[in-house]
Design a protein around this motif. Structure first.
Motif, mmCIF file in Angstrom:
data_model
loop_
_atom_site.group_PDB
_atom_site.id
_atom_site.type_symbol
_atom_site.label_atom_id
_atom_site.label_comp_id
_atom_site.label_asym_id
_atom_site.label_seq_id
_atom_site.Cartn_x
_atom_site.Cartn_y
_atom_site.Cartn_z
ATOM 1 N N THR A 263 49.403 -48.285 -33.173
ATOM 2 C CA THR A 263 47.973 -48.531 -32.968
ATOM 3 C C THR A 263 47.694 -48.967 -31.538
ATOM 4 O OG1 THR A 263 47.746 -49.156 -35.299
ATOM 5 C CG2 THR A 263 45.983 -49.830 -33.798
ATOM 6 N N HIS A 264 48.528 -49.853 -31.002
ATOM 7 C CA HIS A 264 48.345 -50.287 -29.616
ATOM 8 C C HIS A 264 48.507 -49.126 -28.639
ATOM 9 C CE1 HIS A 264 48.408 -54.387 -31.126
ATOM 10 N NE2 HIS A 264 48.195 -54.837 -29.910
ATOM 11 N N LYS A 265 49.457 -48.244 -28.915
ATOM 12 C CA LYS A 265 49.651 -47.097 -28.016
ATOM 13 C C LYS A 265 48.438 -46.167 -28.058
ATOM 14 C CE LYS A 265 52.686 -43.283 -26.739
ATOM 15 N NZ LYS A 265 51.518 -42.365 -26.538
ATOM 16 N N ASP A 266 47.931 -45.905 -29.247
ATOM 17 C CA ASP A 266 46.776 -45.026 -29.362
ATOM 18 C C ASP A 266 45.548 -45.661 -28.700
ATOM 19 O OD1 ASP A 266 45.505 -42.669 -30.152
ATOM 20 O OD2 ASP A 266 44.779 -43.574 -32.011
ATOM 21 N N TRP A 267 45.393 -46.973 -28.846
ATOM 22 C CA TRP A 267 44.291 -47.660 -28.165
ATOM 23 C C TRP A 267 44.415 -47.492 -26.647
ATOM 24 C CZ3 TRP A 267 39.856 -50.094 -29.673
ATOM 25 C CH2 TRP A 267 39.219 -50.908 -28.724
ATOM 26 N N GLY A 268 45.608 -47.682 -26.138
ATOM 27 C CA GLY A 268 45.814 -47.511 -24.705
ATOM 28 C C GLY A 268 45.535 -46.097 -24.245
ATOM 29 N N ASP A 269 46.003 -45.108 -25.011
ATOM 30 C CA ASP A 269 45.787 -43.710 -24.634
ATOM 31 C C ASP A 269 44.304 -43.347 -24.634
ATOM 32 O OD1 ASP A 269 48.512 -43.435 -24.443
ATOM 33 O OD2 ASP A 269 48.749 -42.426 -26.387
ATOM 34 N N ARG A 270 43.542 -43.906 -25.562
ATOM 35 C CA ARG A 270 42.132 -43.542 -25.690
ATOM 36 C C ARG A 270 41.221 -44.418 -24.829
ATOM 37 N NH1 ARG A 270 40.941 -40.411 -30.356
ATOM 38 N NH2 ARG A 270 42.709 -40.151 -31.781
ATOM 39 N N ILE A 271 41.526 -45.710 -24.770
ATOM 40 C CA ILE A 271 40.625 -46.668 -24.118
ATOM 41 C C ILE A 271 41.091 -47.001 -22.702
ATOM 42 C CG2 ILE A 271 39.488 -48.909 -24.350
ATOM 43 C CD1 ILE A 271 38.795 -46.863 -26.545
ATOM 44 N N GLY A 272 42.405 -46.904 -22.463
ATOM 45 C CA GLY A 272 42.920 -47.144 -21.118
ATOM 46 C C GLY A 272 43.482 -48.527 -20.894
ATOM 47 N N ARG A 273 43.579 -49.345 -21.939
ATOM 48 C CA ARG A 273 44.177 -50.676 -21.804
ATOM 49 C C ARG A 273 45.380 -50.766 -22.731
ATOM 50 N NH1 ARG A 273 38.826 -52.032 -21.353
ATOM 51 N NH2 ARG A 273 38.606 -52.435 -23.595
ATOM 52 N N TYR A 274 46.524 -51.036 -22.131
ATOM 53 C CA TYR A 274 47.766 -51.133 -22.888
ATOM 54 C C TYR A 274 48.216 -52.589 -22.961
ATOM 55 C CZ TYR A 274 48.173 -46.053 -22.374
ATOM 56 O OH TYR A 274 47.948 -44.702 -22.411
ATOM 57 N N TYR A 275 48.690 -52.971 -24.125
ATOM 58 C CA TYR A 275 49.261 -54.301 -24.335
ATOM 59 C C TYR A 275 50.655 -54.144 -24.923
ATOM 60 C CZ TYR A 275 44.332 -55.740 -24.088
ATOM 61 O OH TYR A 275 43.028 -55.940 -23.700
ATOM 62 N N SER A 276 51.481 -55.157 -24.708
ATOM 63 C CA SER A 276 52.754 -55.198 -25.422
ATOM 64 C C SER A 276 52.441 -55.609 -26.857
ATOM 65 C CB SER A 276 53.700 -56.205 -24.770
ATOM 66 O OG SER A 276 54.011 -55.820 -23.446
ATOM 67 N N PRO A 277 52.640 -54.733 -27.825
ATOM 68 C CA PRO A 277 52.135 -55.003 -29.177
ATOM 69 C C PRO A 277 52.880 -56.086 -29.930
ATOM 70 C CG PRO A 277 53.365 -52.959 -29.126
ATOM 71 C CD PRO A 277 53.239 -53.402 -27.702
ATOM 72 N N LEU A 278 54.164 -56.246 -29.654
ATOM 73 C CA LEU A 278 54.973 -57.224 -30.374
ATOM 74 C C LEU A 278 55.411 -58.359 -29.458
ATOM 75 C CD1 LEU A 278 57.223 -54.759 -32.408
ATOM 76 C CD2 LEU A 278 54.994 -55.719 -33.063
ATOM 77 N N VAL A 279 56.109 -58.005 -28.387
ATOM 78 C CA VAL A 279 56.659 -58.985 -27.446
ATOM 79 C C VAL A 279 56.476 -58.444 -26.031
ATOM 80 C CG1 VAL A 279 58.762 -60.133 -26.645
ATOM 81 C CG2 VAL A 279 58.339 -59.886 -29.099
ATOM 82 N N GLU A 280 55.957 -59.280 -25.137
ATOM 83 C CA GLU A 280 55.833 -58.897 -23.731
ATOM 84 C C GLU A 280 56.944 -59.544 -22.917
ATOM 85 O OE1 GLU A 280 52.926 -59.632 -19.853
ATOM 86 O OE2 GLU A 280 52.116 -59.911 -21.880
ATOM 87 N N GLU A 281 57.577 -58.752 -22.086
ATOM 88 C CA GLU A 281 58.587 -59.265 -21.160
ATOM 89 C C GLU A 281 57.989 -59.321 -19.764
ATOM 90 O OE1 GLU A 281 62.137 -56.944 -21.401
ATOM 91 O OE2 GLU A 281 62.276 -57.107 -23.604
ATOM 92 N N TYR A 282 58.023 -60.498 -19.150
ATOM 93 C CA TYR A 282 57.457 -60.682 -17.821
ATOM 94 C C TYR A 282 58.549 -61.148 -16.868
ATOM 95 C CZ TYR A 282 54.354 -62.337 -14.092
ATOM 96 O OH TYR A 282 53.728 -62.547 -12.883
ATOM 97 N N ARG A 283 58.839 -60.340 -15.864
ATOM 98 C CA ARG A 283 59.858 -60.615 -14.848
ATOM 99 C C ARG A 283 61.190 -61.009 -15.500
ATOM 100 N NH1 ARG A 283 57.196 -63.060 -9.395
ATOM 101 N NH2 ARG A 283 59.053 -61.962 -8.642
ATOM 102 N N LEU A 284 61.566 -60.232 -16.483
ATOM 103 C CA LEU A 284 62.725 -60.598 -17.300
ATOM 104 C C LEU A 284 63.983 -59.818 -16.948
ATOM 105 C CD1 LEU A 284 63.030 -62.625 -19.702
ATOM 106 C CD2 LEU A 284 62.975 -60.640 -21.211
ATOM 107 N N ASP A 285 63.857 -58.643 -16.338
ATOM 108 C CA ASP A 285 65.018 -57.769 -16.192
ATOM 109 C C ASP A 285 66.150 -58.397 -15.392
ATOM 110 O OD1 ASP A 285 63.961 -55.777 -17.740
ATOM 111 O OD2 ASP A 285 63.078 -54.683 -16.073
ATOM 112 N N ASP A 286 65.826 -59.204 -14.378
ATOM 113 C CA ASP A 286 66.879 -59.844 -13.583
ATOM 114 C C ASP A 286 66.867 -61.358 -13.751
ATOM 115 O OD1 ASP A 286 64.463 -60.244 -12.346
ATOM 116 O OD2 ASP A 286 65.236 -60.003 -10.307
ATOM 117 N N ALA A 287 66.338 -61.828 -14.898
ATOM 118 C CA ALA A 287 66.235 -63.275 -15.127
ATOM 119 C C ALA A 287 67.521 -63.824 -15.730
ATOM 120 C CB ALA A 287 65.067 -63.583 -16.051
ATOM 121 N N ASP A 288 67.847 -65.066 -15.346
ATOM 122 C CA ASP A 288 68.963 -65.782 -15.970
ATOM 123 C C ASP A 288 68.499 -66.583 -17.178
ATOM 124 O OD1 ASP A 288 70.870 -64.893 -14.146
ATOM 125 O OD2 ASP A 288 70.427 -66.518 -12.732
ATOM 126 N N TYR A 289 67.243 -67.014 -17.140
ATOM 127 C CA TYR A 289 66.703 -67.779 -18.260
ATOM 128 C C TYR A 289 65.218 -67.471 -18.381
ATOM 129 C CZ TYR A 289 65.197 -71.105 -14.606
ATOM 130 O OH TYR A 289 64.643 -71.701 -13.494
#
Length: 417
Positions: A263-289
């Motif tokens: 549902t979140h993906k379809d909303w983003g495709d149609r309306i143009g706003r995407y959200y992380s539907p379950l869990v959002e990762e922020y600056r996490l790829d190179d994080a130690d904690y």
């Protein structure tokens, strides 16, 4: 054009499909989200900090923006009871409440998911009595986290609007058929005004699709049926039927994880706003904690993380949007990237002397089959602010876990000693 289309778009030309900029608070944003979903029946009763939300709904009905039956009843117990009847007759239904209002609603509230009724209810979250408190917190929503409702938490006013509309499609999906709580922080989102984009009604109509809210049971005088039969007793179907119902509810909750993502993906495709539907990762790829957050506190946490990054700290954020069903796999994908976590709650788990999000996160982490150093932080109770400075201290305390430090007790933020 319908009345809501006239309210949102000025012309029948290309602007008919353009969004409109508004400045509003979270309660008004929720009301616009409801309007875009075109409900059939709403039952309401005001309670701080939700009151202005239902006032906006009343205004929208009076102005013809919402074409729905609006029931002003004598209390929250009647709110939910009336909506159950409407939903069983096939109506798309909505309400909003919080705190003591949610407590008064509790008996029919816990019955709703067992009936597999896909209504939407906004929880404008607040702390609970006593000491006397009418201000924001997550305690009310956390107290009903095992009632069988889907729960999604919003970070911004824009997310309140968008998630409220999406919630109707999520709950009504044939693989789900469960009620949905859209949770927004009392005070911070309910009364915090900001600019938002109101999507054009035709785009949302296409997103919602054909209304089919009650394919499993629709009360009809021409087709009488029994609803919610007694499962026990001599000659009855017995506990096995009850177990089948419970298993079906659990299946619906787990199916919701997939449906929420779709549902979140379809909303983003149609309306143009995407959200992380379950869990959002922020600056996490190179994080130690990482810090684990939920709700509107995440904005201040992101600012604090950005400052810490400028100072060389390898810290990120794991934000939980969907809390029920708990997104175990999505959480664990994020947790697998870090060596320690600090979990910040705006409520308490009395039985474990920690925050409930902290307890849930640790339970999910057990599936990783590794020890993850962690700390529980509790703050933002009774409407108190969790500032960037507070989160900077949370980052500093969490970093100590990487050095072998252990916290035996939760760390309380903005408590007066």
């Amino acid at each position: 054009m319908t009345t809501i289309e006239k309210a949102i778009t000025p012309d029948i030309d290309d602007s008919h499909y353009q969004s409109k900029t508004l400045v509003c608070d979270g309660n008004e944003a929720a009301a616009w989200g409801v309007a875009l979903a075109r409900p059939d029946v709403m039952a309401i009763y005001p309670i701080t900090p939700q009151s202005s939300l239902v006032e906006y709904l009343s205004q929208f009905v009076a102005e013809g923006i919402i074409d729905a039956e609006l029931m002003n009843v004598e209390g929250e117990h009647s709110v939910m009871s009336a909506l159950q009847g409407a939903a069983l007759a096939g109506a798309r239904t909505y309400t909003a409440t919080c705190g003591p209002g949610l407590a008064f609603m509790f008996e029919p509230y816990i019955r709703t998911p067992g009936l597999r009724l896909p209504m939407v209810a906004s929880l404008v979250t607040r702390d609970t009595l006593t000491p006397q408190c009418v201000w924001g917190g997550h305690q009310d929503a956390m107290l009903v986290k095992e009632a069988g409702w889907i729960q999604m938490y919003c970070e911004t006013v824009q997310e309140v609007l968008d998630t409220t509309t999406m919630a109707f499609r999520i709950g009504e999906h044939p693989d789900v058929m469960l009620p949905v709580n859209v949770n927004s922080d009392g005070n911070y989102l309910s009364y915090g005004a900001t600019g938002i984009q109101l999507p054009a009604a035709p785009l949302v109509d296409a997103f919602m699709g054909e209304k089919n809210v009650n394919w499993h049971a629709a009360l009809d005088p021409e087709r009488p049926m029994a609803i919610d039969p007694l499962t026990g007793g001599a000659g009855g179907p017995g506990p096995s039927m009850f177990a089948n119902y419970r298993k079906s509810q659990c299946d619906g909750m787990q199916n919701a994880l997939r449906v929420i993502e779709e549902t979140h993906k379809d909303w983003g495709d149609r309306i143009g706003r995407y959200y992380s539907p379950l869990v959002e990762e922020y600056r996490l790829d190179d994080a130690d904690y990482a810090l684990v957050t939920i709700g509107s506190m995440t904005g201040a946490a992101k600012d604090a993380v950005d400052l810490a990054r400028d100072q060389g700290e390898a810290v990120g954020i794991i934000k939980i949007k969907t809390f029920r069903p708990f997104p175990v796999e999505a959480i664990n994908r994020a947790l697998s990237k870090v060596k320690a976590i600090g979990v910040v709650d705006r409520s308490v788990n009395f039985g474990w002397n920690c925050g409930p999000v902290y307890q849930e996160t640790l339970a999910a982490a057990q599936r990783l089959q590794r020890f993850l150093p962690s700390a529980s932080f509790i703050g933002g109770l009774a409407g108190s602010d969790i500032t960037v400075e507070h989160f900077s201290q949370v980052i500093e305390d969490t970093a100590q876990l990487l050095k072998g430090h252990h916290y035996d007790e939760p760390i309380w933020i903005n408590r007066n000693d």
